[in-house]
Design an enzyme around this catalytic site. Sequence first.
Site, PDB file in Angstrom:
ATOM      1  N   HIS A  78      11.365   7.745   8.565  1.00 15.36           N
ATOM      2  CA  HIS A  78      12.752   7.277   8.731  1.00 15.36           C
ATOM      3  C   HIS A  78      13.690   8.474   8.891  1.00 15.36           C
ATOM      4  CE1 HIS A  78      11.364   3.661   6.145  1.00 15.36           C
ATOM      5  NE2 HIS A  78      11.500   3.213   7.377  1.00 15.36           N
ATOM      6  N   LYS A 109      11.078 -10.537   0.050  1.00 20.40           N
ATOM      7  CA  LYS A 109       9.986  -9.600   0.349  1.00 20.40           C
ATOM      8  C   LYS A 109       9.492  -8.886  -0.919  1.00 20.40           C
ATOM      9  CE  LYS A 109       9.068  -6.859   4.282  1.00 20.40           C
ATOM     10  NZ  LYS A 109       9.513  -5.751   5.155  1.00 20.40           N
ATOM     11  N   ARG A 142       6.099   3.323  16.235  1.00 21.39           N
ATOM     12  CA  ARG A 142       4.944   4.112  15.840  1.00 21.39           C
ATOM     13  C   ARG A 142       3.752   3.813  16.740  1.00 21.39           C
ATOM     14  NH1 ARG A 142       6.139   2.216   9.811  1.00 21.39           N
ATOM     15  NH2 ARG A 142       6.850   0.522  11.147  1.00 21.39           N
ATOM     16  N   SER A 194       6.496   2.410   4.770  1.00 21.04           N
ATOM     17  CA  SER A 194       6.879   2.258   3.362  1.00 21.04           C
ATOM     18  C   SER A 194       5.787   1.524   2.611  1.00 21.04           C
ATOM     19  CB  SER A 194       8.190   1.483   3.249  1.00 21.04           C
ATOM     20  OG  SER A 194       9.222   2.158   3.914  1.00 21.04           O
TER      21      SER A 194
HETATM   22  N1  LIG Z   1       6.999   6.769  10.226  1.00 23.56           N
HETATM   23  C1  LIG Z   1       7.931   6.273  11.043  1.00 23.56           C
HETATM   24  N2  LIG Z   1       8.245   6.899  12.181  1.00 23.56           N
HETATM   25  C2  LIG Z   1       9.162   6.375  13.012  1.00 23.56           C
HETATM   26  N3  LIG Z   1       9.834   5.237  12.793  1.00 23.56           N
HETATM   27  C3  LIG Z   1       9.578   4.582  11.663  1.00 23.56           C
HETATM   28  C4  LIG Z   1       8.619   5.053  10.728  1.00 23.56           C
HETATM   29  N4  LIG Z   1       8.559   4.159   9.698  1.00 23.56           N
HETATM   30  C5  LIG Z   1       9.439   3.205   9.990  1.00 23.56           C
HETATM   31  N5  LIG Z   1      10.043   3.433  11.154  1.00 23.56           N
HETATM   32  C6  LIG Z   1      11.036   2.611  11.810  1.00 23.56           C
HETATM   33  O1  LIG Z   1      12.147   2.466  10.964  1.00 23.56           O
HETATM   34  C7  LIG Z   1      12.739   1.179  11.132  1.00 23.56           C
HETATM   35  C8  LIG Z   1      12.854   0.498   9.775  1.00 23.56           C
HETATM   36  O2  LIG Z   1      11.575   0.250   9.322  1.00 23.56           O
HETATM   37  P1  LIG Z   1      11.174  -0.386   7.954  1.00 23.56           P
HETATM   38  O3  LIG Z   1      12.228  -0.267   6.947  1.00 23.56           O
HETATM   39  O4  LIG Z   1      10.566  -1.725   8.215  1.00 23.56           O
HETATM   40  O5  LIG Z   1      10.034   0.654   7.542  1.00 23.56           O
HETATM   41  P2  LIG Z   1       8.504   0.432   7.402  1.00 23.56           P
HETATM   42  O6  LIG Z   1       7.952   1.768   7.046  1.00 23.56           O
HETATM   43  O7  LIG Z   1       7.931  -0.257   8.590  1.00 23.56           O
HETATM   44  O8  LIG Z   1       8.455  -0.497   6.119  1.00 23.56           O
HETATM   45  P3  LIG Z   1       7.410  -1.670   5.757  1.00 23.56           P
HETATM   46  O9  LIG Z   1       6.110  -0.981   5.569  1.00 23.56           O
HETATM   47  O10 LIG Z   1       7.988  -2.241   4.504  1.00 23.56           O
HETATM   48  O11 LIG Z   1       7.440  -2.609   6.919  1.00 23.56           O
HETATM   49  C9  LIG Z   1      11.834   0.453  12.125  1.00 23.56           C
HETATM   50  O12 LIG Z   1      12.372   0.602  13.418  1.00 23.56           O
HETATM   51  C10 LIG Z   1      10.539   1.202  12.025  1.00 23.56           C
HETATM   52  O13 LIG Z   1       9.799   1.094  13.220  1.00 23.56           O
HETATM   53 MG   LIG Z   2       7.997  -2.318   8.948  1.00 22.41          MG
END
Ligand SMILES: Nc1ncnc2c1ncn2[C@@H]1O[C@H](COP(=O)(O)OP(=O)(O)OP(=O)(O)O)[C@@H](O)[C@H]1O
Ligand SMILES: [Mg+2]
Length: 163
Positions: A17, A41, A94, A132
């Site tokens: 993020h 969630k 990703r 996450s």
């Molecule tokens: N490692 C990463 N690299 C690039 N973008 C990311 C990454 N992790 C999350 N994102 C992006 O950040 C935004 C918010 O994602 P989100 O909060 O759902 O995170 P997540 O890591 O996917 O969490 P969860 O595992 O709970 O789904 C989305 O557009 C997601 O694609």
């Molecule tokens: Mg996600």
Amino acid sequence: MRRAIFPGSFDPLTNGHLDIVERSIDLFDEIIIGVLNNPDKHPMFSPEERCEMIDEVFEGFDSKGCKLVVESFQGLLVDYVKSRNGTAILRGIRAVSDYEYELRMALMNRRLEPEIETVFLMAAEEYSYVSSRLVKQVFTLGGRVEGLIPDLVEEKMREKLNS
Ligand SMILES: Nc1ncnc2c1ncn2[C@@H]1O[C@H](COP(=O)(O)OP(=O)(O)OP(=O)(O)O)[C@@H](O)[C@H]1O
Ligand SMILES: [Mg+2]
């Protein structure tokens, strides 16, 4: 005024993020990190805790004139974006699995609000497998997550597990 909304659960914030935000500061005048309030969630951290953590992580960060705002929201994303006069939704991609989901969301959001554009950044190679959910799973089972999340986030996760 190019104001992007970066929506997500951020439960918790990962270096993936962070990387998306860092690479976006030259593209926008303001980035609002919108923390989704999603009690169904069963998040590890409350929206308030998540916002506080993100604020702390960005303390002292040089955003080169791009204003960074952190706040929580609920409800329909495009309504929230409109209420903040946002011009773009910022998302990270990703893998192909993200693409399919993101494409559907972007098309639906365009149908709802054609003037709001969704902007995608490709994940950094080193964080392209980081989510996450995976970080929480590994950490909860005692695995090492160093380098995948900010140190402060790791501390808060440790406190949370020990409480
Ligand atoms: N490692 C990463 N690299 C690039 N973008 C990311 C990454 N992790 C999350 N994102 C992006 O950040 C935004 C918010 O994602 P989100 O909060 O759902 O995170 P997540 O890591 O996917 O969490 P969860 O595992 O709970 O789904 C989305 O557009 C997601 O694609
Ligand atoms: Mg996600």
